[in-house]
Design a protein around this motif. Structure first.
Motif, PDB file in Angstrom:
ATOM      1  N   ARG A 427      50.652  31.943  57.717  1.00  0.00           N
ATOM      2  CA  ARG A 427      51.433  32.500  56.619  1.00  0.00           C
ATOM      3  C   ARG A 427      51.483  31.532  55.435  1.00  0.00           C
ATOM      4  NH1 ARG A 427      56.236  33.096  58.951  1.00  0.00           N
ATOM      5  NH2 ARG A 427      56.092  35.326  59.382  1.00  0.00           N
ATOM      6  N   SER A 428      51.780  30.271  55.708  1.00  0.00           N
ATOM      7  CA  SER A 428      51.956  29.312  54.615  1.00  0.00           C
ATOM      8  C   SER A 428      50.658  29.037  53.881  1.00  0.00           C
ATOM      9  CB  SER A 428      52.548  28.001  55.147  1.00  0.00           C
ATOM     10  OG  SER A 428      51.603  27.324  55.964  1.00  0.00           O
ATOM     11  N   ASP A 429      49.523  29.057  54.596  1.00  0.00           N
ATOM     12  CA  ASP A 429      48.247  28.668  53.991  1.00  0.00           C
ATOM     13  C   ASP A 429      47.453  29.833  53.409  1.00  0.00           C
ATOM     14  OD1 ASP A 429      49.067  26.291  55.221  1.00  0.00           O
ATOM     15  OD2 ASP A 429      47.001  25.670  55.605  1.00  0.00           O
ATOM     16  N   PHE A 430      47.712  31.070  53.887  1.00  0.00           N
ATOM     17  CA  PHE A 430      46.802  32.146  53.500  1.00  0.00           C
ATOM     18  C   PHE A 430      47.476  33.440  53.039  1.00  0.00           C
ATOM     19  CE2 PHE A 430      44.663  29.575  56.825  1.00  0.00           C
ATOM     20  CZ  PHE A 430      43.731  28.963  55.992  1.00  0.00           C
ATOM     21  N   ALA A 431      48.769  33.576  53.184  1.00  0.00           N
ATOM     22  CA  ALA A 431      49.452  34.764  52.676  1.00  0.00           C
ATOM     23  C   ALA A 431      49.612  34.663  51.161  1.00  0.00           C
ATOM     24  CB  ALA A 431      50.820  34.913  53.338  1.00  0.00           C
ATOM     25  N   ASP A 433      52.100  34.938  49.282  1.00  0.00           N
ATOM     26  CA  ASP A 433      53.256  34.135  48.869  1.00  0.00           C
ATOM     27  C   ASP A 433      53.382  32.860  49.696  1.00  0.00           C
ATOM     28  OD1 ASP A 433      53.921  35.258  51.279  1.00  0.00           O
ATOM     29  OD2 ASP A 433      55.893  35.971  50.664  1.00  0.00           O
ATOM     30  N   GLY A 434      52.296  32.422  50.315  1.00  0.00           N
ATOM     31  CA  GLY A 434      52.340  31.236  51.161  1.00  0.00           C
ATOM     32  C   GLY A 434      52.714  29.985  50.389  1.00  0.00           C
ATOM     33  N   SER A 435      53.571  29.183  50.970  1.00  0.00           N
ATOM     34  CA  SER A 435      54.065  27.985  50.286  1.00  0.00           C
ATOM     35  C   SER A 435      53.022  26.875  50.233  1.00  0.00           C
ATOM     36  CB  SER A 435      55.326  27.469  50.992  1.00  0.00           C
ATOM     37  OG  SER A 435      55.033  27.118  52.339  1.00  0.00           O
ATOM     38  N   PHE A 436      51.948  26.983  51.038  1.00  0.00           N
ATOM     39  CA  PHE A 436      50.923  25.945  51.068  1.00  0.00           C
ATOM     40  C   PHE A 436      49.540  26.575  50.862  1.00  0.00           C
ATOM     41  CE2 PHE A 436      48.708  22.177  52.837  1.00  0.00           C
ATOM     42  CZ  PHE A 436      49.437  21.180  52.224  1.00  0.00           C
ATOM     43  N   ASN A 437      49.496  27.597  50.046  1.00  0.00           N
ATOM     44  CA  ASN A 437      48.277  28.373  49.837  1.00  0.00           C
ATOM     45  C   ASN A 437      47.392  27.697  48.794  1.00  0.00           C
ATOM     46  OD1 ASN A 437      46.298  30.305  49.503  1.00  0.00           O
ATOM     47  ND2 ASN A 437      47.713  32.006  49.190  1.00  0.00           N
ATOM     48  N   ILE A 438      46.732  26.616  49.186  1.00  0.00           N
ATOM     49  CA  ILE A 438      45.920  25.864  48.235  1.00  0.00           C
ATOM     50  C   ILE A 438      44.612  26.586  47.910  1.00  0.00           C
ATOM     51  CG2 ILE A 438      46.927  23.662  48.871  1.00  0.00           C
ATOM     52  CD1 ILE A 438      44.551  23.045  50.540  1.00  0.00           C
ATOM     53  N   ALA A 439      44.221  27.585  48.729  1.00  0.00           N
ATOM     54  CA  ALA A 439      43.048  28.397  48.412  1.00  0.00           C
ATOM     55  C   ALA A 439      43.384  29.506  47.429  1.00  0.00           C
ATOM     56  CB  ALA A 439      42.468  29.001  49.691  1.00  0.00           C
ATOM     57  N   LYS A 440      44.679  29.666  47.124  1.00  0.00           N
ATOM     58  CA  LYS A 440      45.131  30.716  46.205  1.00  0.00           C
ATOM     59  C   LYS A 440      44.655  32.097  46.667  1.00  0.00           C
ATOM     60  CE  LYS A 440      47.121  27.641  43.721  1.00  0.00           C
ATOM     61  NZ  LYS A 440      48.585  27.481  43.847  1.00  0.00           N
ATOM     62  N   LEU A 441      44.596  32.279  47.968  1.00  0.00           N
ATOM     63  CA  LEU A 441      44.125  33.538  48.531  1.00  0.00           C
ATOM     64  C   LEU A 441      45.219  34.588  48.461  1.00  0.00           C
ATOM     65  CD1 LEU A 441      41.846  35.003  50.107  1.00  0.00           C
ATOM     66  CD2 LEU A 441      42.975  34.250  52.214  1.00  0.00           C
ATOM     67  N   CYS A 442      44.836  35.784  48.044  1.00  0.00           N
ATOM     68  CA  CYS A 442      45.760  36.919  48.079  1.00  0.00           C
ATOM     69  C   CYS A 442      44.941  38.139  48.470  1.00  0.00           C
ATOM     70  CB  CYS A 442      46.452  37.112  46.734  1.00  0.00           C
ATOM     71  SG  CYS A 442      47.809  38.302  46.802  1.00  0.00           S
ATOM     72  N   ASP A 443      44.900  38.414  49.764  1.00  0.00           N
ATOM     73  CA  ASP A 443      44.052  39.462  50.313  1.00  0.00           C
ATOM     74  C   ASP A 443      44.917  40.408  51.142  1.00  0.00           C
ATOM     75  OD1 ASP A 443      42.320  40.568  52.647  1.00  0.00           O
ATOM     76  OD2 ASP A 443      40.834  39.870  51.195  1.00  0.00           O
ATOM     77  N   PRO A 444      44.945  41.694  50.811  1.00  0.00           N
ATOM     78  CA  PRO A 444      45.809  42.633  51.535  1.00  0.00           C
ATOM     79  C   PRO A 444      45.535  42.666  53.042  1.00  0.00           C
ATOM     80  CG  PRO A 444      44.985  43.640  49.521  1.00  0.00           C
ATOM     81  CD  PRO A 444      44.249  42.351  49.674  1.00  0.00           C
ATOM     82  N   ALA A 445      44.282  42.546  53.432  1.00  0.00           N
ATOM     83  CA  ALA A 445      43.958  42.581  54.860  1.00  0.00           C
ATOM     84  C   ALA A 445      44.525  41.363  55.578  1.00  0.00           C
ATOM     85  CB  ALA A 445      42.448  42.657  55.048  1.00  0.00           C
ATOM     86  N   VAL A 446      44.460  40.219  54.927  1.00  0.00           N
ATOM     87  CA  VAL A 446      45.016  38.999  55.517  1.00  0.00           C
ATOM     88  C   VAL A 446      46.532  39.118  55.640  1.00  0.00           C
ATOM     89  CG1 VAL A 446      45.412  36.536  55.155  1.00  0.00           C
ATOM     90  CG2 VAL A 446      43.125  37.511  54.772  1.00  0.00           C
ATOM     91  N   ASP A 447      47.184  39.554  54.562  1.00  0.00           N
ATOM     92  CA  ASP A 447      48.646  39.676  54.601  1.00  0.00           C
ATOM     93  C   ASP A 447      49.090  40.643  55.693  1.00  0.00           C
ATOM     94  OD1 ASP A 447      48.785  37.932  52.489  1.00  0.00           O
ATOM     95  OD2 ASP A 447      50.214  39.136  51.353  1.00  0.00           O
ATOM     96  N   ALA A 448      48.400  41.756  55.815  1.00  0.00           N
ATOM     97  CA  ALA A 448      48.776  42.746  56.835  1.00  0.00           C
ATOM     98  C   ALA A 448      48.611  42.168  58.234  1.00  0.00           C
ATOM     99  CB  ALA A 448      47.927  44.005  56.670  1.00  0.00           C
ATOM    100  N   ALA A 449      47.540  41.419  58.467  1.00  0.00           N
ATOM    101  CA  ALA A 449      47.300  40.844  59.792  1.00  0.00           C
ATOM    102  C   ALA A 449      48.336  39.779  60.133  1.00  0.00           C
ATOM    103  CB  ALA A 449      45.897  40.259  59.860  1.00  0.00           C
ATOM    104  N   VAL A 450      48.712  38.966  59.143  1.00  0.00           N
ATOM    105  CA  VAL A 450      49.709  37.921  59.387  1.00  0.00           C
ATOM    106  C   VAL A 450      51.078  38.541  59.664  1.00  0.00           C
ATOM    107  CG1 VAL A 450      50.975  36.006  58.326  1.00  0.00           C
ATOM    108  CG2 VAL A 450      48.487  36.141  58.079  1.00  0.00           C
ATOM    109  N   VAL A 451      51.457  39.556  58.889  1.00  0.00           N
ATOM    110  CA  VAL A 451      52.736  40.240  59.111  1.00  0.00           C
ATOM    111  C   VAL A 451      52.769  40.864  60.502  1.00  0.00           C
ATOM    112  CG1 VAL A 451      54.144  42.209  58.406  1.00  0.00           C
ATOM    113  CG2 VAL A 451      53.244  40.633  56.690  1.00  0.00           C
TER     114      VAL A 451
END
Length: 515
Positions: A427-431, A433-451
């Motif tokens: 969540r922190s690295d890839f969502a 709104d992740g607090s440690f998302n240094i890749a600046k990734l914002c992908d709906p499929a990733v967010d849905a899988a993490v949730v």
């Protein structure tokens, strides 16, 4: 003082490796020996117990930063010395198991009841009760800063007879796992001062009693014969804090220590290999690519990076084979990940870099990372990229890293945090709104899988959902895992049964002894 970047576009991998791998000269070894003698002062190491059971001498990497407050990372020292205990332990898979709590029940979506173990005596002679356990958790919630495991968690705690009742503001399937964190070690009420400070000396419940902390120099622990479980076989533990990696390695060679934590890769080859143990860590060396701005907003160029990386060459050349080539974000410290991982299917096709210029950054605090950067720079240039390096101390690069000022960043990242569960990391690295998302990734499929993974109860189904989330991240090529690190531990041949713990929560246990 300037904290500007160090640009290393001309550094070759061979130069970096040659510099780092030069063995100690005789004079250097003598200097380390002198340093080591100073580290192991007479008062810190003690002498063998007349019973013949002996005292175990331990050389640890980092001194306490918060006077061993359990609400800080110092808590892991208390855990590794078996002096403080938690309500819950974790097994190898990360599932919760009884400790100071014998069982627990989820009575509603937001309420849990933990039955406290009877017959437990603290080192100060007082008895464990539900009220005492609730006191620890309440003080942890009020601590400033709060223990990391409670970040973002709202928790109400009360004692009812022999039970501790916990209520969260939202459903949280990981409450038992949270209570396994060493930062929630249960101490006697005498440990807590009115001003919020915590002193664990003589206040734990484990098989070893902490009797003295000598600032940042060392600590002394004695066997606690009133322990509720199996009594410790060793008479005690004498700890010295030795930040210098060469000095820690020399402690094993010279017999000044029975156990040494975190032997540097460069020192491991200099030791008798009978004294070296390598344990997979839940830590992955990953290349994060900036997916929001710059060249790597293009998925095809991210794919080109993925194809350019030869992780095996990095493992052999930089880590001297003392690491594992990554097959995913989660490594061999989590055996279930390899067992359940499935093929990713068709991937994005790589584009020709056409001399695209990129900035590759990392930090100096972990000794191998600048070398990894040099090797990776050459691999990417061979693929057709033009690569500039930026290397600074972590404290002076973190802000720019989080702001997305680099095209690529090499990070050694823990993949399971204090709960023993990878969802917080994902969540922190890839969502979005992740607090440690240094890749600046914002992908709906990733967010849905993490949730989805976050909402599943602990166990096999949650682990399967975690692997689905990992796969969703990998398909984006926002993060390219290169290798999984190992912790290298030094054990004297006279030592028996020290713990080899990937989570680094255990080191000396009740069964650890000298031959």
């Amino acid at each position: 003082m300037s904290y500007g970047p160090v640009v290393r576009s001309s550094t070759t991998p061979g130069q970096a490796l040659m510099h780092h791998r030069t063995p100690f000269a005789a004079a250097g070894l003598m200097a380390v020996s002198v340093l080591l003698t100073g580290c192991f002062a007479t008062g810190a190491t003690g002498t063998d117990d007349p019973s013949g059971e002996g005292r175990i001498k331990v050389a640890m990497m980092l001194p306490p930063r918060s006077a061993l407050s359990p609400f800080s990372d110092d808590a892991f020292k208390l855990s590794r010395w078996s002096t403080a205990e938690t309500l819950v332990n974790l097994d190898e898979k990360g599932d919760a198991r009884p400790a100071l709590a014998t069982r627990w029940t989820r009575t509603s979506d937001t309420t849990w009841e933990f039955v406290v173990r009877q017959g437990v005596t603290f080192h100060d002679g007082t008895t464990l009760t539900a009220t005492v356990a609730a006191n620890t958790l309440t003080r942890a919630m009020k601590a400033s800063p709060k223990p990391r495991i409670l970040d973002g968690v709202r928790l109400e705690v009360r004692a009812e007879a022999d039970k501790v009742v916990l209520t969260t503001d939202v459903p949280d399937p990981l409450v038992p796992q949270r209570l396994s964190s060493p930062q929630l070690s249960v101490l006697a009420e005498s440990a807590y001062a009115p001003d919020g400070k915590v002193n664990p000396v003589g206040a734990g419940s484990g098989p070893f009693k902490l009797v003295h902390l000598n600032g940042t120099t060392g600590a002394t622990l004695d066997r606690f014969d009133g322990y509720w479980g199996d009594k410790a076989k060793a008479a005690g533990i004498d700890v010295s804090f030795v930040p210098d990696g060469a000095a820690r390695a020399a402690a094993i060679r010279g017999g000044e220590a029975h156990v040494v934590e975190a032997v540097p890769v460069s020192q491991a080859a200099l030791l008798d290999q009978q004294t070296v143990t390598e344990v997979p860590m839940p830590r992955t060396n990953t290349l994060y690519l900036n997916t929001k701005t710059g060249p790597f907003a293009d998925p095809a160029l991210r794919a080109a990076v993925r194809e350019a990386i030869d992780a095996e060459a990095i493992v052999k050349g930089v880590y001297e084979g003392r690491a594992d080539v990554a097959e995913g974000l989660l490594g061999p410290a989590l055996p279930w990940a390899a067992e359940g991982r499935k093929a990713l299917g068709e991937r994005t096709k790589a584009a020709d870099p056409k001399s695209t210029t990129i900035t590759l950054a990392t930090f100096t605090d972990r000794a191998e990372l600048p070398e990894v950067a040099s090797v990776l720079q050459q691999q990417l240039q061979d693929k057709g990229f033009t690569v500039n390096q930026v290397v600074r101390e972590y404290a002076h690069i973190e802000q720019d890293m989080l702001a997305g000022k680099f095209d690529a960043f090499i990070l050694s990242r823990a993949t399971v945090l204090d709960s023993g569960d990878p969802v917080a990391y994902l969540r922190s690295d890839f969502a979005c709104d992740g607090s440690f998302n240094i890749a600046k990734l914002c992908d709906p499929a990733v967010d849905a899988a993490v949730v989805k993974a976050a909402g599943v109860e602990a166990g096999d189904q949650r682990r399967a959902a975690i692997l689905e989330a990992e796969a969703a991240v990998l398909r984006t090529d926002a993060a390219i895992p290169m290798l999984h690190e190992r912790v290298i531990q030094g054990d004297a041949t006279s030592l028996v049964d020290s713990a080899k713990d990937p989570r680094e929560r255990l080191l000396i246990t009740a069964t650890t002894r000298l031959r």
